[in-house]
Design a protein around this motif. Structure first.
Motif, PDB file in Angstrom:
ATOM      1  N   SER A  12       0.823  -1.211   0.000  1.00  0.00           N
ATOM      2  CA  SER A  12       0.000   0.000   0.000  1.00  0.00           C
ATOM      3  C   SER A  12       0.858   1.264   0.000  1.00  0.00           C
ATOM      4  O   SER A  12       0.425   2.312  -0.477  1.00  0.00           O
ATOM      5  N   VAL A  31       1.329   2.852  -3.361  1.00  0.00           N
ATOM      6  CA  VAL A  31       0.148   3.369  -4.062  1.00  0.00           C
ATOM      7  C   VAL A  31      -0.616   4.362  -3.188  1.00  0.00           C
ATOM      8  O   VAL A  31      -1.849   4.326  -3.104  1.00  0.00           O
ATOM      9  N   ASP A  32       0.120   5.257  -2.542  1.00  0.00           N
ATOM     10  CA  ASP A  32      -0.488   6.312  -1.721  1.00  0.00           C
ATOM     11  C   ASP A  32      -1.404   5.757  -0.635  1.00  0.00           C
ATOM     12  O   ASP A  32      -2.475   6.312  -0.353  1.00  0.00           O
ATOM     13  N   ASP A  33      -0.992   4.650  -0.035  1.00  0.00           N
ATOM     14  CA  ASP A  33      -1.716   4.049   1.100  1.00  0.00           C
ATOM     15  C   ASP A  33      -3.130   3.602   0.755  1.00  0.00           C
ATOM     16  O   ASP A  33      -4.027   3.575   1.616  1.00  0.00           O
ATOM     17  N   ARG A  34      -3.352   3.226  -0.481  1.00  0.00           N
ATOM     18  CA  ARG A  34      -4.651   2.652  -0.856  1.00  0.00           C
ATOM     19  C   ARG A  34      -4.827   1.267  -0.240  1.00  0.00           C
ATOM     20  O   ARG A  34      -3.860   0.613   0.139  1.00  0.00           O
ATOM     21  N   CYS A  54      -5.198  -2.582  -0.343  1.00  0.00           N
ATOM     22  CA  CYS A  54      -4.597  -3.558  -1.253  1.00  0.00           C
ATOM     23  C   CYS A  54      -5.172  -4.936  -0.976  1.00  0.00           C
ATOM     24  O   CYS A  54      -5.291  -5.351   0.186  1.00  0.00           O
ATOM     25  N   THR A 105       2.117  11.205  -8.712  1.00  0.00           N
ATOM     26  CA  THR A 105       1.087  10.251  -8.287  1.00  0.00           C
ATOM     27  C   THR A 105       1.435   8.868  -8.825  1.00  0.00           C
ATOM     28  O   THR A 105       1.622   8.705 -10.028  1.00  0.00           O
ATOM     29  N   GLY A 140      -1.792   3.103 -10.217  1.00  0.00           N
ATOM     30  CA  GLY A 140      -2.564   2.314  -9.261  1.00  0.00           C
ATOM     31  C   GLY A 140      -3.264   3.171  -8.236  1.00  0.00           C
ATOM     32  O   GLY A 140      -4.009   2.648  -7.396  1.00  0.00           O
ATOM     33  N   ALA A 141      -3.043   4.507  -8.280  1.00  0.00           N
ATOM     34  CA  ALA A 141      -3.668   5.419  -7.323  1.00  0.00           C
ATOM     35  C   ALA A 141      -4.475   6.507  -8.025  1.00  0.00           C
ATOM     36  O   ALA A 141      -4.795   7.528  -7.424  1.00  0.00           O
ATOM     37  N   THR A 200      -5.615  -2.508  -6.051  1.00  0.00           N
ATOM     38  CA  THR A 200      -5.509  -1.342  -5.174  1.00  0.00           C
ATOM     39  C   THR A 200      -6.734  -0.457  -5.370  1.00  0.00           C
ATOM     40  O   THR A 200      -7.225  -0.295  -6.483  1.00  0.00           O
ATOM     41  N   THR A 201      -7.240   0.118  -4.283  1.00  0.00           N
ATOM     42  CA  THR A 201      -8.396   0.999  -4.377  1.00  0.00           C
ATOM     43  C   THR A 201      -8.469   1.894  -3.151  1.00  0.00           C
ATOM     44  O   THR A 201      -8.037   1.514  -2.060  1.00  0.00           O
ATOM     45  N   ALA A 202      -9.028   3.094  -3.343  1.00  0.00           N
ATOM     46  CA  ALA A 202      -9.247   4.003  -2.225  1.00  0.00           C
ATOM     47  C   ALA A 202     -10.581   3.743  -1.540  1.00  0.00           C
ATOM     48  O   ALA A 202     -10.860   4.304  -0.484  1.00  0.00           O
TER      49      ALA A 202
END
Length: 372
Positions: A47, A50-53, A55, A170, A173-174, A198-200
């Protein structure tokens, strides 16, 4: 011709060192080998790329794409815009959920989706856009995201070749509703085999976890129809080791690419451009050959330089896509895709290369001259 003292330089070389072996053995001895603490730790570690998304680890990059489309509710009656210049898995995942693939052309520099072509391909049935960050170069997300937002479309990033790539700071994946990565052995990092979504969106992440595990979080308490696409703890343990090395490997790939950029001077060979603001991670170092590509590749092989074409046949010309389109009378106007498929050759760029290897690669390419 390769000297008797020179070994061929492979186009790719998977890294499996003592650290990876020890990690795998440790997990095997523990007896906790499927969907256990190693998987959770790998997800947490990844994570940070990918900007702490959120996982969600799965058993392959293809599974990652498949499950993300399912989790987004994309299916029969929907269309997904995909580049034809990619590995077939990009389009296969769309077909596997019952949606229709709409091919759009690529930019000549990044090999990613051309935003203008994407805009022209949108119809009332379009549900998603699938940018592919091919060869490790980020697609034009700064232009694709506004198009998706304007038309209220999901963006499914195929980042299977682009671990740690970024655009304007960026990471890939983010950007979209979700991103997907592959950990196949020849990728920039691997887990023997595996994938990551990966997703927010926390709810989307929970749906993905259900889908990968027969639709259940608690044993025998199935909430939805799911599948078995879990990652093993052995794979996750290897992936965690590789995760600790991927940044150094990435910088070595970039340094290797910079050397080749500076030293390849053959007039018939165009080195790969990099878009402004892009962090290219060089899963492949892909040049364009003007002239007889087959002859050039044969000369490189004779000189002991590994080389390959990714991908000689665009997806829209593969049998599962070409034959139905022919029956339906549908054709695709993809000139940049066709040109790329006819010209590209990928050369070694992996972090195992020595300075002597790089010198040999550049010399062999330059020896091709201008009359291919």
């Amino acid at each position: 011709m390769t000297s008797i003292n020179e070994q061929p330089i492979p186009a790719a070389r998977p890294v499996i060192g003592e650290d990876e072996i020890e990690a795998a053995v440790r997990v095997l001895r523990s007896g906790r080998v499927v969907q256990g603490p190693e998987v959770a730790a790998f997800e947490e570690g990844f994570s940070r790329l990918v900007d702490d998304r959120h996982c969600v680890a799965v058993n392959s990059g293809t599974s990652a794409l498949h499950l993300l489309l399912l989790a987004l509710g994309i299916g029969p009656g929907d269309e997904v815009i995909v580049p034809s210049f990619s590995f077939a898995a990009s389009a296969n995942a769309v077909r596997l959920v019952g949606a229709d693939v709409v091919f759009a052309d690529i930019e000549p520099g990044s090999f990613g989706l051309d935003p203008a072509a994407v805009e022209a391909a949108i119809t009332p049935r379009t549900a998603a856009i699938m940018p592919v960050h091919l060869y490790g170069h980020p697609a034009a997300m700064d232009k694709l995201m506004p198009i998706a937002d304007k038309h209220r479309l999901a963006v499914v990033e195929d980042a299977c070749q682009a671990h740690a790539a970024a655009l304007n700071g960026t990471p890939v994946g983010a950007f979209g509703a979700g991103g997907t990565f592959s950990f196949y052995p020849t990728k920039n990092m691997h887990s023997l085999e595996g994938g990551m979504v990966t997703t927010a969106d926390a709810e989307l992440a929970r749906t993905l976890r259900l889908l990968r595990n027969q639709g259940m979080e608690q044993r025998y308490a199935n909430e939805i129809v799911g599948a078995n696409m879990r990652m093993t703890d052995v794979s996750a343990a290897v992936g965690r080791v590789q995760l600790g090395k991927v940044e150094a490997w990435t910088e070595q790939r970039r340094a290797n690419a910079a050397y080749l950029d500076a030293h390849i001077t053959a007039p018939a060979v165009a080195t790969p451009p990099v878009a402004e603001g892009a962090r290219h991670v060089y899963h492949q170092y892909t040049v364009r050959i003007s002239g007889d590509r087959d002859a050039a590749m044969a000369k490189l092989t004779e000189a002991g330089i590994g080389n390959a074409v990714y991908y000689p046949t665009p997806i829209h010309r593969l049998k599962p896509y070409w034959e139905p389109d022919q029956k339906a009378g549908r054709t695709w106007d993809l000139p940049e895709t066709e040109r790329a498929a006819a010209e590209v050759v990928s050369l070694p760029v992996h972090p195992s290369l020595t300075e002597g290897d790089l010198q040999r690669i550049a010399a062999a390419v330059n020896s091709l001259g201008e009359n291919l």
